[in-house]
Design a protein around this motif. Structure first.
Motif, PDB file in Angstrom:
ATOM      1  N   ARG A 121     -34.859  -5.442 -56.566  1.00 50.91           N
ATOM      2  CA  ARG A 121     -34.134  -6.585 -57.125  1.00 50.91           C
ATOM      3  C   ARG A 121     -32.657  -6.271 -57.368  1.00 50.91           C
ATOM      4  N   THR A 122     -32.307  -4.991 -57.372  1.00 52.58           N
ATOM      5  CA  THR A 122     -30.903  -4.621 -57.565  1.00 52.58           C
ATOM      6  C   THR A 122     -30.101  -4.739 -56.273  1.00 52.58           C
ATOM      7  N   ARG A 123     -30.801  -4.929 -55.156  1.00 59.37           N
ATOM      8  CA  ARG A 123     -30.161  -4.927 -53.830  1.00 59.37           C
ATOM      9  C   ARG A 123     -29.509  -3.583 -53.525  1.00 59.37           C
ATOM     10  N   LEU A 124     -30.088  -2.522 -54.060  1.00 61.83           N
ATOM     11  CA  LEU A 124     -29.645  -1.169 -53.726  1.00 61.83           C
ATOM     12  C   LEU A 124     -29.906  -0.942 -52.235  1.00 61.83           C
ATOM     13  N   PRO A 125     -29.011  -0.255 -51.535  1.00 67.30           N
ATOM     14  CA  PRO A 125     -29.257   0.015 -50.112  1.00 67.30           C
ATOM     15  C   PRO A 125     -30.632   0.633 -49.887  1.00 67.30           C
ATOM     16  N   THR A 126     -31.302   0.201 -48.838  1.00 67.23           N
ATOM     17  CA  THR A 126     -32.682   0.638 -48.570  1.00 67.23           C
ATOM     18  C   THR A 126     -32.816   2.148 -48.551  1.00 67.23           C
ATOM     19  N   GLU A 127     -31.832   2.836 -47.950  1.00 68.18           N
ATOM     20  CA  GLU A 127     -31.924   4.288 -47.832  1.00 68.18           C
ATOM     21  C   GLU A 127     -31.808   4.988 -49.189  1.00 68.18           C
ATOM     22  N   GLU A 128     -31.409   4.254 -50.239  1.00 64.12           N
ATOM     23  CA  GLU A 128     -31.271   4.866 -51.561  1.00 64.12           C
ATOM     24  C   GLU A 128     -32.438   4.534 -52.500  1.00 64.12           C
ATOM     25  N   LEU A 129     -33.319   3.632 -52.076  1.00 60.48           N
ATOM     26  CA  LEU A 129     -34.415   3.202 -52.955  1.00 60.48           C
ATOM     27  C   LEU A 129     -35.290   4.370 -53.381  1.00 60.48           C
ATOM     28  N   LEU A 130     -35.756   5.139 -52.394  1.00 66.67           N
ATOM     29  CA  LEU A 130     -36.653   6.243 -52.715  1.00 66.67           C
ATOM     30  C   LEU A 130     -35.930   7.322 -53.509  1.00 66.67           C
ATOM     31  N   LEU A 131     -34.658   7.564 -53.185  1.00 68.00           N
ATOM     32  CA  LEU A 131     -33.899   8.572 -53.923  1.00 68.00           C
ATOM     33  C   LEU A 131     -33.770   8.186 -55.394  1.00 68.00           C
ATOM     34  N   ALA A 132     -33.492   6.920 -55.648  1.00 68.16           N
ATOM     35  CA  ALA A 132     -33.384   6.457 -57.034  1.00 68.16           C
ATOM     36  C   ALA A 132     -34.729   6.580 -57.740  1.00 68.16           C
ATOM     37  N   HIS A 133     -35.779   6.166 -57.046  1.00 71.46           N
ATOM     38  CA  HIS A 133     -37.124   6.243 -57.631  1.00 71.46           C
ATOM     39  C   HIS A 133     -37.482   7.684 -57.982  1.00 71.46           C
ATOM     40  N   LEU A 134     -37.230   8.630 -57.081  1.00 73.66           N
ATOM     41  CA  LEU A 134     -37.594  10.021 -57.319  1.00 73.66           C
ATOM     42  C   LEU A 134     -36.792  10.635 -58.457  1.00 73.66           C
ATOM     43  N   ASN A 135     -35.526  10.248 -58.593  1.00 72.36           N
ATOM     44  CA  ASN A 135     -34.727  10.784 -59.689  1.00 72.36           C
ATOM     45  C   ASN A 135     -35.204  10.250 -61.039  1.00 72.36           C
ATOM     46  N   LEU A 136     -35.568   8.979 -61.081  1.00 75.67           N
ATOM     47  CA  LEU A 136     -36.101   8.411 -62.319  1.00 75.67           C
ATOM     48  C   LEU A 136     -37.440   9.055 -62.667  1.00 75.67           C
ATOM     49  N   PHE A 137     -38.286   9.174 -61.661  1.00 76.74           N
ATOM     50  CA  PHE A 137     -39.591   9.800 -61.857  1.00 76.74           C
ATOM     51  C   PHE A 137     -39.438  11.262 -62.275  1.00 76.74           C
ATOM     52  N   GLY A 138     -38.472  11.964 -61.620  1.00 74.60           N
ATOM     53  CA  GLY A 138     -38.254  13.368 -61.944  1.00 74.60           C
ATOM     54  C   GLY A 138     -37.805  13.582 -63.377  1.00 74.60           C
ATOM     55  N   HIS A 139     -37.069  12.634 -63.926  1.00 73.08           N
ATOM     56  CA  HIS A 139     -36.644  12.732 -65.329  1.00 73.08           C
ATOM     57  C   HIS A 139     -37.858  12.749 -66.244  1.00 73.08           C
ATOM     58  N   VAL A 140     -38.817  11.866 -65.982  1.00 73.47           N
ATOM     59  CA  VAL A 140     -40.027  11.816 -66.805  1.00 73.47           C
ATOM     60  C   VAL A 140     -40.846  13.090 -66.622  1.00 73.47           C
ATOM     61  N   ARG A 141     -41.073  13.473 -65.376  1.00 77.62           N
ATOM     62  CA  ARG A 141     -41.962  14.607 -65.111  1.00 77.62           C
ATOM     63  C   ARG A 141     -41.396  15.920 -65.644  1.00 77.62           C
ATOM     64  N   SER A 142     -40.103  16.150 -65.468  1.00 75.29           N
ATOM     65  CA  SER A 142     -39.539  17.416 -65.929  1.00 75.29           C
ATOM     66  C   SER A 142     -39.659  17.566 -67.442  1.00 75.29           C
ATOM     67  N   LEU A 143     -39.383  16.491 -68.170  1.00 79.09           N
ATOM     68  CA  LEU A 143     -39.534  16.567 -69.622  1.00 79.09           C
ATOM     69  C   LEU A 143     -41.003  16.613 -70.026  1.00 79.09           C
TER      70      LEU A 143
END
Length: 293
Positions: A196-218
């Motif tokens: 819904r943010t209209r983030l470029p397609t090639e960045e969707l997974l990168l954004a998702h993994l960074n958000l997910f990584g924040h939760v998992r690392s902590l």
């Protein structure tokens, strides 16, 4: 991660036992037979026999080698995958993930260890079932629609699951995710919000993994802290108090001016505060990337 050779052999022999091809009292494959049939070293074969004994599948019998364990015929408790998973969750919550074993679960249920394998393949599968179960139980409603509110809701909910059940962090993988329906809902919500943010397609997974990584690392840090509290009986601040003098001695040498400045402030933050600060930074950065005012 692929199972070790001895684990694959154990699984095959266990399947022969649970399927009835090897019945109680039958001779189990000897170490020599294992080396020939599976082409492994004698040390691996010995480890297979030891693991089969640990799982309560076989017993040594003088003059006969290793035989399939005979179980007294008694009424087995009603077993199901759900019951096994729930007992495993209770054990992990109370005593940590290392305390979870098929034998411990079977004891809690009053069942034979072998009977559990009719419902759960191995401990790795059990861990993923446990994590998916508690993740599903935490969901009470759908997330809000605005993309930032949706991400905040989803990531805080996943953080709550990890806080309640520290062992869940081990089941989460950024590189080798497993098909777990309830946890996949969290990913679906995050990706839908990012779309819904209209983030470029090639960045969707990168954004998702960074958000997910924040939760998992902590979450992994929280898990380590939970184990440390269990092992030492000391809370984090109590442990720090015990090492404060040594920290101050090293910092006082003058080689660490930034650490000296921070130590002088005597500020401490909880992992919850660290999570919220990091989440805010990530989402603020995402807004800036999108050109939001």
């Amino acid at each position: 991660m692929d199972a070790a050779p001895y684990q694959r052999i154990v699984a095959e022999i266990r399947e022969r036992i649970t399927s009835g091809r090897l019945r109680p009292g039958d001779r189990a494959p000897s170490t020599r037979q294992i080396t020939r049939e599976w082409g492994v070293a004698m040390a691996t074969a010995t480890k297979v026999i030891a693991e089969l004994r640990e799982q309560g599948l076989v017993d040594p019998k003088p003059g006969a080698g290793t035989v399939v364990r005979s179980v007294r015929r008694k009424r087995e408790p009603d077993l199901s995958r759900d019951r096994i998973v729930r007992v495993a969750v209770e054990i992990a919550d109370a005593d940590g993930l290392p305390a979870v074993s098929m034998r411990r679960i079977a004891t809690e249920l009053g069942a034979a260890t072998m009977s559990l394998y009719r419902h759960v393949g191995d401990k790795e599968e059990l861990l993923h079932l446990m994590a998916d179960t508690v993740a599903g139980e935490a969901i009470r409603r759908e997330p809000p629609t605005p993309w930032r509110a949706c991400l905040e809701y989803t990531l805080r909910l996943l953080w709550t699951v990890c806080r309640r059940h520290p062992w869940v962090a081990e089941a989460l993988s950024m590189t080798r995710p497993r098909p777990m329906p309830n946890l996949m809902r969290y990913s679906e919500w995050v990706l839908a919000a990012l779309l819904r943010t209209r983030l470029p397609t090639e960045e969707l997974l990168l954004a998702h993994l960074n958000l997910f990584g924040h939760v998992r690392s902590l979450a992994l840090t929280w898990q380590s802290e939970a184990w440390a509290r269990q092992d030492t009986g000391l809370a984090n601040d109590e442990w720090l108090d015990g090492h404060e003098a040594e920290f101050r001695r090293i910092v006082g040498t003058g080689r660490y001016p930034a650490l000296d400045h921070l130590t002088a402030q005597e500020t401490q933050h909880t992992l919850d505060q660290t999570f919220e600060y990091g989440l805010r930074l990530l989402l603020d950065g995402l807004e800036r990337r999108l050109g939001c005012p």
